[in-house]
Design a protein around this motif. Structure first.
Motif, PDB file in Angstrom:
ATOM      1  N   LEU A   1      -7.691  -0.100  -3.945  1.00 10.48           N
ATOM      2  CA  LEU A   1      -6.461  -0.171  -4.728  1.00 10.48           C
ATOM      3  C   LEU A   1      -6.755  -0.230  -6.225  1.00 10.48           C
ATOM      4  CD1 LEU A   1      -5.166  -0.740  -1.941  1.00 10.48           C
ATOM      5  CD2 LEU A   1      -3.596  -2.268  -3.131  1.00 10.48           C
TER       6      LEU A   1
ATOM      7  N   TRP B   1      -4.987   2.276  -9.124  1.00 12.33           N
ATOM      8  CA  TRP B   1      -3.939   1.341  -9.504  1.00 12.33           C
ATOM      9  C   TRP B   1      -2.682   2.024 -10.021  1.00 12.33           C
ATOM     10  CZ3 TRP B   1      -3.341  -3.139  -7.681  1.00 12.33           C
ATOM     11  CH2 TRP B   1      -2.449  -4.047  -8.263  1.00 12.33           C
TER      12      TRP B   1
ATOM     13  N   VAL C   1      -0.291   2.239  -7.361  1.00 10.45           N
ATOM     14  CA  VAL C   1       0.213   0.962  -6.835  1.00 10.45           C
ATOM     15  C   VAL C   1       1.378   0.444  -7.663  1.00 10.45           C
ATOM     16  CG1 VAL C   1      -0.408  -1.437  -6.298  1.00 10.45           C
ATOM     17  CG2 VAL C   1      -2.096   0.406  -5.977  1.00 10.45           C
TER      18      VAL C   1
ATOM     19  N   GLN D   1      -3.554  -2.984   2.882  1.00  6.73           N
ATOM     20  CA  GLN D   1      -2.879  -2.672   1.619  1.00  6.73           C
ATOM     21  C   GLN D   1      -2.747  -1.172   1.420  1.00  6.73           C
ATOM     22  OE1 GLN D   1      -5.898  -5.035  -0.598  1.00  6.73           O
ATOM     23  NE2 GLN D   1      -4.124  -5.780  -1.727  1.00  6.73           N
ATOM     24  N   GLU D   2      -3.776  -0.446   1.797  1.00  5.08           N
ATOM     25  CA  GLU D   2      -3.754   1.011   1.609  1.00  5.08           C
ATOM     26  C   GLU D   2      -2.577   1.640   2.342  1.00  5.08           C
ATOM     27  OE1 GLU D   2      -8.090  -0.235   1.183  1.00  5.08           O
ATOM     28  OE2 GLU D   2      -6.387  -0.767   2.429  1.00  5.08           O
TER      29      GLU D   2
END
Length: 290
Positions: free
Chosen positions: A145, A149, A152, A270-271
């Motif tokens: 991440l 970023w 994100v 998270q991915e």
């Protein structure tokens, strides 16, 4: 005699403790046999003050410095090469002693403030950062991440879209992360964004022991993301989940997350949250009751 780190460490221990006898090991046996001071009986090595002096003198001469002054816990290869001929004796990996950061905030470094860009990862030693001047920070579990970023940011809660992001790291630099959370100004905003699973929540609550934080969690999971849940990871983490769920120290809002994980058997990275466009929300002020 081969002067590897293990051998020097064993010799240091002998000299510091000065035992009359010690349990035999391959390393210790090699030391006393090489120096021809071996007295081994019943899997024990017997030592005398004169033998210990012999060991100390040999290693001090070989190392070019008194052996008890040798710090085997140096972290970087530069520090190791300042003392040893073998720079690989450093306890940390080359990047293990660095903090990796990105984001849209100002990194307050000693050479001057650095305006972070979300498509660039900055690696630096903790001692070169004015930690107390960081105003807003997100701790991220997975390094992938950090390297993406800019993808994100749109899914983060608005409060954190302009925050610095720091990789939780592996090994030694996890210690630096704990130190960082102790030193960051108590008025700073700290967000923790980990995998949406029992292990992620557990790690977040452990970090919340150092500083009051906000947990960053999914607002709502679409079925397309639920289907990506890793059943094997859920099973592996089930004990962690139940322990946190039953703990009186776990905040009620966090327990709601844990109940959702349990009910739906969720373990989502998270991915997957980001690549499937899941909007993120906050559980604020976690840590006051931990």
């Amino acid at each position: 005699m081969k002067l590897d780190k293990q051998t020097v460490k064993a010799a240091q221990s002998l000299i510091r403790k000065s035992p009359e006898q010690v349990k035999e090991s391959a390393v210790l046996r090699n030391i006393v046999e090489e120096l021809e001071i071996d007295d081994i009986r019943d899997k024990k090595i017997y030592l005398t003050p004169s033998k210990l002096v012999r060991i100390e003198e040999y290693f001090s001469k070989a190392l070019g410095v008194p052996i008890l002054e040798v710090d085997l816990n140096v972290e970087t290869r530069f520090e190791a090469s300042n003392t040893f001929s073998e720079e690989k004796w450093a306890s940390g990996g080359v990047f293990e002693v660095m903090l990796s950061m990105t984001g849209r905030g100002v990194i307050p470094v000693k050479e001057g403030d650095l305006e972070a860009q979300p498509h660039i990862v900055y690696s630096m030693k903790p001692r070169n950062i004015y930690l107390s001047r960081i105003e807003k920070l997100i701790v991220v579990e997975n390094g992938e991440l950090i390297t993406n970023w800019e993808l994100v940011i749109p899914f983060l809660p608005r409060d954190y879209q302009d925050a610095l992001a720091i990789f939780r790291g592996y090994g030694t630099n996890q210690k630096y992360l704990n130190d960082l959370l102790r030193e960051v100004n108590p008025d700073s905003k700290i967000g923790l964004f980990f995998d949406y699973d029992a292990a992620g929540i557990d790690m977040a609550l452990k970090l919340a022991e150092y500083q009051i934080v906000d947990l960053i969690v999914p607002r709502k999971l679409p079925e397309s993301v639920v289907s990506k849940s890793k059943s094997e990871e859920f099973d592996k983490q089930f004990e962690q989940l139940i322990k946190r769920l039953n703990s009186s120290k776990t905040p009620e809002k966090v327990k709601d997350v844990l109940r959702n994980l349990k009910h739906n058997k969720l373990a989502i990275t998270q991915e997957h949250l980001i690549t499937h466009g899941v909007s993120l929300d906050l559980i604020k002020n976690v840590g006051e009751t931990i």
